[in-house]
Design an enzyme around this catalytic site. Structure first.
Site, mmCIF file in Angstrom:
data_model
loop_
_atom_site.group_PDB
_atom_site.id
_atom_site.type_symbol
_atom_site.label_atom_id
_atom_site.label_comp_id
_atom_site.label_asym_id
_atom_site.label_seq_id
_atom_site.Cartn_x
_atom_site.Cartn_y
_atom_site.Cartn_z
ATOM 1 N N LYS A 65 0.812 -1.229 0.000
ATOM 2 C CA LYS A 65 0.000 0.000 0.000
ATOM 3 C C LYS A 65 0.842 1.273 0.000
ATOM 4 O O LYS A 65 0.481 2.250 -0.645
ATOM 5 C CB LYS A 65 -0.945 0.018 1.207
ATOM 6 C CG LYS A 65 -2.100 -0.967 1.103
ATOM 7 C CD LYS A 65 -3.039 -0.780 2.279
ATOM 8 C CE LYS A 65 -4.178 -1.754 2.244
ATOM 9 N NZ LYS A 65 -5.201 -1.470 3.254
ATOM 10 N N ASP A 99 -10.128 3.197 2.498
ATOM 11 C CA ASP A 99 -10.276 2.569 3.827
ATOM 12 C C ASP A 99 -11.033 3.450 4.818
ATOM 13 O O ASP A 99 -11.875 2.969 5.587
ATOM 14 C CB ASP A 99 -8.899 2.216 4.414
ATOM 15 C CG ASP A 99 -8.295 0.985 3.764
ATOM 16 O OD1 ASP A 99 -9.054 0.167 3.221
ATOM 17 O OD2 ASP A 99 -7.055 0.853 3.782
#
Ligand code: ATR
Length: 270
Positions: A65, A99
């Protein structure tokens, strides 16, 4: 047929293929979603290769990520967070982080208000950062508790919050509205662990654990026992995926179909 996927290492246990393929089937879209294991040294090749091959989009998971930022044009939130979980190829190679929005929707779908809430956020890793930035933008007051105080301090500084060690978490919950666990404490196989004791919890709390393996962690079991409202990690998982789906396809994601696919997949694995 459009190809989508998730890149990670390992990635074989990702729930995203089941979730997105169920969504494509529901909307009768000619698309497929596949997990791709990518070694760190091939990350750039994989992203550029997917672009060259005309992929519809990618999700990015552990451990890629942060490094993905070097290979995409990130939007402002992904840049702030320092991590990308969604790549879209429509307009160059663009990076997003869904997220935080996933966590927001996991709470708001249960009627919980984030603006003005006093939030105790446990952890200071990638997931905590995404939630802290997004919730601070929404107007929440955030206290960050972490085993390594320095990491809590770094995050607190940029979201105008306060940093604390984990040792005082339990005593600080009196004025807290929402307790969020973003650490791996309580995750399989550490089923008997929790970040607080049962005595420190109270019935006015909302307790949100982003862990979904198990669905009900020890923290959530004890929160339920004292009468607190509990939220497990499935909602955030589903909504971060649903928001990626929206970015890639421009269509409203079939959230309930995606949730059902995740729950079915989880129950098969028990
Ligand atoms: P993620 O990206 O999934 O959030 P991460 O970046 O590795 O994962 O962060 C993990 C978080 O869980 C960190 O806040 C970590 O605390 P440290 O910063 O002190 O490492 C926390 N964590 C992991 N195991 C823990 C444990 N046994 N007790 C307390 N905190 C723990």
């Amino acid at each position: 047929m459009k190809v989508f996927g998730v890149i990670g290492n390992p990635v074989e246990h990702s729930l995203s293929p089941a979730m997105h393929n169920a969504a494509f089937r529901e909307l009768e879209m000619d698309c497929v979603y596949h997990p791709f294991r990518v070694a760190p040294e091939y990350l750039g090749n994989a992203i550029n290769g997917a672009n060259a091959l005309g992929f519809g989009g990618l999700n990015v998971t552990v451990p890629h990520k942060e490094q993905t930022l070097h290979f995409v044009k990130p939007d402002e939130l992904a840049l702030q967070i320092g991590a990308v979980n969604t790549i879209d190829f429509k307009n160059g190679i663009r990076g997003y982080n869904t997220d935080g929005l996933g966590a927001e929707k996991a709470l708001t779908e249960k009627g919980i208000r984030i603006k003005g809430a006093n939030i105790s956020l446990v952890g200071a890793g990638g997931a905590a950062k995404a939630i802290a930035y997004h919730f601070s933008n929404l107007g929440a007051n955030i206290d960050i508790f972490n085993r390594t105080l320095r990491r809590a301090e770094e995050l607190a500084r940029v979201v105008n919050g306060h940093a604390h060690g984990l040792d005082i978490l339990g005593k600080s919950l009196e004025n807290c509205d929402i307790l969020i666990n973003t650490t791996t404490v309580g995750m399989y196989p550490n089923l008997s662990e929790s970040v607080v004791t049962r005595e420190q919890l109270h019935s006015d709390l909302v307790v949100f654990d982003i862990v979904y393996n198990p669905l009900e962690t020890k923290l959530l079991q004890e929160a339920r026992a004292v009468g607190a409202k509990t939220i497990d990690g499935v909602g955030m998982l589903v909504h971060q995926g649903a928001e990626a789906f929206r970015i890639w396809t421009g269509r409203d994601p079939p959230v309930e179909t995606m949730r059902k696919a995740v729950l079915e997949e989880l129950s098969c694995r028990c």
